[in-house]
Design a protein around this motif. Sequence first.
Motif, PDB file in Angstrom:
ATOM      1  N   UNK A  25      -1.005   7.729 -13.486  1.00  0.00           N
ATOM      2  CA  UNK A  25      -1.133   8.157 -12.291  1.00  0.00           C
ATOM      3  C   UNK A  25       0.491   8.732 -12.065  1.00  0.00           C
ATOM      4  N   UNK A  26       0.196   9.892 -11.620  1.00  0.00           N
ATOM      5  CA  UNK A  26       1.634  10.559 -11.511  1.00  0.00           C
ATOM      6  C   UNK A  26       1.699  11.304 -10.286  1.00  0.00           C
ATOM      7  N   UNK A  27       2.912  10.804  -9.405  1.00  0.00           N
ATOM      8  CA  UNK A  27       3.305  11.498  -8.205  1.00  0.00           C
ATOM      9  C   UNK A  27       4.750  12.284  -8.489  1.00  0.00           C
ATOM     10  N   UNK A  28       5.128  12.672  -9.682  1.00  0.00           N
ATOM     11  CA  UNK A  28       6.366  13.163  -9.811  1.00  0.00           C
ATOM     12  C   UNK A  28       6.456  14.555  -9.086  1.00  0.00           C
ATOM     13  N   UNK A  29       7.489  14.539  -8.595  1.00  0.00           N
ATOM     14  CA  UNK A  29       7.870  15.750  -7.631  1.00  0.00           C
ATOM     15  C   UNK A  29       6.991  16.095  -6.567  1.00  0.00           C
ATOM     16  N   UNK A  30       6.026  15.179  -6.100  1.00  0.00           N
ATOM     17  CA  UNK A  30       5.170  15.078  -4.884  1.00  0.00           C
ATOM     18  C   UNK A  30       6.277  15.144  -3.821  1.00  0.00           C
ATOM     19  N   UNK A  31       5.729  15.974  -2.690  1.00  0.00           N
ATOM     20  CA  UNK A  31       6.619  15.910  -1.417  1.00  0.00           C
ATOM     21  C   UNK A  31       5.707  15.708  -0.208  1.00  0.00           C
ATOM     22  N   UNK A  32       6.300  14.824   0.679  1.00  0.00           N
ATOM     23  CA  UNK A  32       5.309  14.236   1.620  1.00  0.00           C
ATOM     24  C   UNK A  32       6.593  14.383   3.113  1.00  0.00           C
ATOM     25  N   UNK A  33       6.053  15.328   3.873  1.00  0.00           N
ATOM     26  CA  UNK A  33       6.814  15.726   4.994  1.00  0.00           C
ATOM     27  C   UNK A  33       6.094  15.653   6.223  1.00  0.00           C
ATOM     28  N   UNK A  34       6.820  15.150   7.374  1.00  0.00           N
ATOM     29  CA  UNK A  34       6.233  15.562   8.833  1.00  0.00           C
ATOM     30  C   UNK A  34       5.121  14.866   9.045  1.00  0.00           C
ATOM     31  N   UNK A  35       4.669  13.687   8.500  1.00  0.00           N
ATOM     32  CA  UNK A  35       3.670  12.954   8.691  1.00  0.00           C
ATOM     33  C   UNK A  35       3.847  11.377   8.456  1.00  0.00           C
ATOM     34  N   UNK A  36       2.769  10.895   8.168  1.00  0.00           N
ATOM     35  CA  UNK A  36       2.444   9.334   7.669  1.00  0.00           C
ATOM     36  C   UNK A  36       1.843   9.160   6.529  1.00  0.00           C
ATOM     37  N   UNK A  37       2.327   8.528   5.404  1.00  0.00           N
ATOM     38  CA  UNK A  37       1.738   8.087   4.241  1.00  0.00           C
ATOM     39  C   UNK A  37       1.658   6.789   4.069  1.00  0.00           C
ATOM     40  N   UNK A  38       0.393   6.126   3.568  1.00  0.00           N
ATOM     41  CA  UNK A  38       0.339   4.920   3.516  1.00  0.00           C
ATOM     42  C   UNK A  38      -0.436   4.704   1.987  1.00  0.00           C
ATOM     43  N   UNK A  39       0.181   3.691   1.368  1.00  0.00           N
ATOM     44  CA  UNK A  39      -0.262   2.915   0.080  1.00  0.00           C
ATOM     45  C   UNK A  39      -0.674   1.575   0.394  1.00  0.00           C
ATOM     46  N   UNK A  40      -0.963   1.128   1.666  1.00  0.00           N
ATOM     47  CA  UNK A  40      -1.171  -0.130   2.039  1.00  0.00           C
ATOM     48  C   UNK A  40      -2.606  -0.779   1.239  1.00  0.00           C
ATOM     49  N   UNK A  41      -2.361  -1.870   0.628  1.00  0.00           N
ATOM     50  CA  UNK A  41      -3.374  -2.481  -0.222  1.00  0.00           C
ATOM     51  C   UNK A  41      -3.985  -1.587  -1.350  1.00  0.00           C
ATOM     52  N   UNK A  42      -3.273  -0.631  -1.771  1.00  0.00           N
ATOM     53  CA  UNK A  42      -3.466   0.011  -2.949  1.00  0.00           C
ATOM     54  C   UNK A  42      -3.186  -0.665  -4.035  1.00  0.00           C
ATOM     55  N   UNK A  43      -3.981  -0.684  -5.389  1.00  0.00           N
ATOM     56  CA  UNK A  43      -3.946  -1.387  -6.361  1.00  0.00           C
ATOM     57  C   UNK A  43      -3.707  -0.542  -7.542  1.00  0.00           C
ATOM     58  N   UNK A  44      -2.492  -0.618  -8.479  1.00  0.00           N
ATOM     59  CA  UNK A  44      -2.342   0.201  -9.652  1.00  0.00           C
ATOM     60  C   UNK A  44      -2.373  -0.881 -10.719  1.00  0.00           C
TER      61      UNK A  44
END
Length: 51
Positions: A25-44
Amino acid sequence: MSFDDARFSGGTVSFSGATFSGGIVSFDDARFSGGTVSFRHATFSGGDVSF
């Protein structure tokens, strides 16, 4: 699963409760801006994760 170079802007991005298992699972160079991001209770498990 690849989110490489993904762009998320404004609003809410939610991976809450998501399950990522096996492989890469790769989020390399992903950009998150101007909002809210949640990984709450996510499992890897059983693979590699990179941000």
